[in-house]
Scaffold this motif. Structure first.
Motif: not given
Length: 420
Positions: A384, A387-391
């Protein structure tokens, strides 16, 4: 009377166990480190002036008190500052980080009356600050006889350890009464120690020194370290202070992730130096070449590098994408996640983190840290973050905010010293 029977017990126990102690000294170099010094053979060229003495058991405690010691030097320029450790690795880190700041670095004495008195006769401290919950009865009794105030600073007692302490409260209560002050990290730590036998009037909450650590966020130094390691545009995962069983988990998960994210690299830092060869073999068996920091290997020809040098982990956090903190998939109780968070980097750990329960309770209220229940969940949590730039960006921001909200422990101790 307490001191007499306590020393008698220690001496008899040492005599009975002398064959085991002798074998340990012969086959385990770490047990030999500072042995005769700890026994009472102290030497010092300290000037005859006010002396502030700090004790930090090992690497983690030295790192925790570093900022406090540096601040103490600024505030008390005309005082001697002495720092002791118990372990060889603690001594090495103390020498590397603080040899230019303090006047003497030495080993803490064994708790025999003759060892303690030899130390006090040579160092002649005017105030003693012992990091975390290190309770040595003879040391504190002998100091009290000499009217030397002794403080526990940055004290903690986990719920796990509390059960053991509570069973022997009859022993600890008279010892804890000898302290001038007991300064704990949290309300929970303070209450647990009061339940063990500490006097409520001297048991205070100071916060956690680990939130007062600082990092040299010099962009050029960070860029130079990336260049030195030939990291390029790769994203570096650090597995810090890993224990047996955790290296296998990390290497396996890295192997799985590498199939999806070709840009990732791994730096693995085993907690115990004697495991370096074993961990290297695990890496080779997984099909990766293993570089070593001690050999100045880089990521240009290696997917994984083992950090097998002392005192460098902190700076490597500056170039990581995120970090796994070890001791958390074993019964160890975890290690300090803040050394990665201070660089605004998120951390992942297993769920066994009772040594840092209160710190993780802050961190896991945000995305600055995530506790994974097992190896598969750790894989998902690593994925995660990749994968998830915002997170990921939110996790970095949360890590930075944690320090802004929780600083102040250094000021508390400095003000306590000034009040003396």
């Amino acid at each position: 009377m307490f001191s007499f029977f306590y020393n008698l017990f220690l001496i008899l126990a040492a005599l009975v166990l002398s064959p085991v102690i002798l074998v340990a000294l012969l086959i385990k170099p770490k047990f030999r480190a500072g042995f005769f010094t700890k026994l009472g053979f102290y030497h010092s060229k300290l000037e005859k002036k006010h002396t502030i003495f700090f004790h930090a058991v090992s690497v983690g405690e030295v790192n925790a008190v570093e900022s406090l010691i540096r601040r103490t030097r600024e505030e008390f320029k005309d005082s001697n500052i002495v720092l002791s450790t118990t372990t060889r690795t603690g001594q090495q880190i103390a020498q590397k980080k603080l040899s230019s700041v303090v006047d003497l670095i030495t080993y803490f004495p064994f708790d025999f009356f003759f060892s303690v008195n030899a130390f006090l006769n040579v160092v002649k401290p005017d105030v003693i600050l012992i990091a975390e919950t290190e309770i040595w009865p003879e040391f504190v009794y002998s100091s009290k006889k000499r009217n030397i105030p002794v403080y526990i600073i940055n004290g903690r007692i986990s719920p796990h350890s509390y059960q053991g302490y509570k069973k022997f409260s009859f022993f600890f209560k008279p010892v804890l009464a000898q302290y001038k002050g007991i300064l704990m990290q949290t309300d929970g730590d303070a209450q647990r120690l009061v339940n063990v036998g500490a006097e409520p009037s001297i048991t205070k909450v100071m916060g956690n020194l680990k939130f007062d650590i600082s990092a040299d966020k010099d962009e050029k130094k960070i860029a130079d370290l990336k260049d030195e390691m030939m990291l390029g545009a790769s994203r570096l995962i650090i597995a810090a202070s890993t224990h047996k069983g955790e290296d296998e988990i990390i290497i396996s998960n890295f192997s799985r992730l590498k199939k999806e994210y070709s840009d990732i690299k791994l730096l693995i830092a085993p907690r115990h130096p004697e495991r370096y060869n074993q961990v290297e073999q695990l890496i080779v068996n997984a099909g990766f070449s293993c570089g070593r920091r001690s050999k100045s290997d880089t990521f240009v020809n290696n997917e994984i590098i083992m950090l097998d040098t002392m005192g460098e982990l902190m700076k490597f956090f500056s170039i990581c994408y995120f970090a796994f903190i070890g001791g958390s998939f074993s019964s160890t109780g975890g290690h300090n996640p803040l050394e990665a968070n201070i660089w605004d980097k998120p951390v992942l750990s297993g769920e066994c983190v009772f040594n840092f329960k209160d710190i993780y309770s802050y961190l896991t209220k945000t995305t600055a840290a995530k506790l994974s229940a097992n190896a598969d969940e750790l894989y998902s949590d690593m994925k995660k973050l990749l994968d998830d730039n915002n997170y990921y960006n939110q996790a970095c921001a949360d890590a930075a905010l944690i320090f802004e909200k929780n600083r102040g422990a250094v000021d508390y101790v400095i003000n306590t010293l000034k009040s003396l």
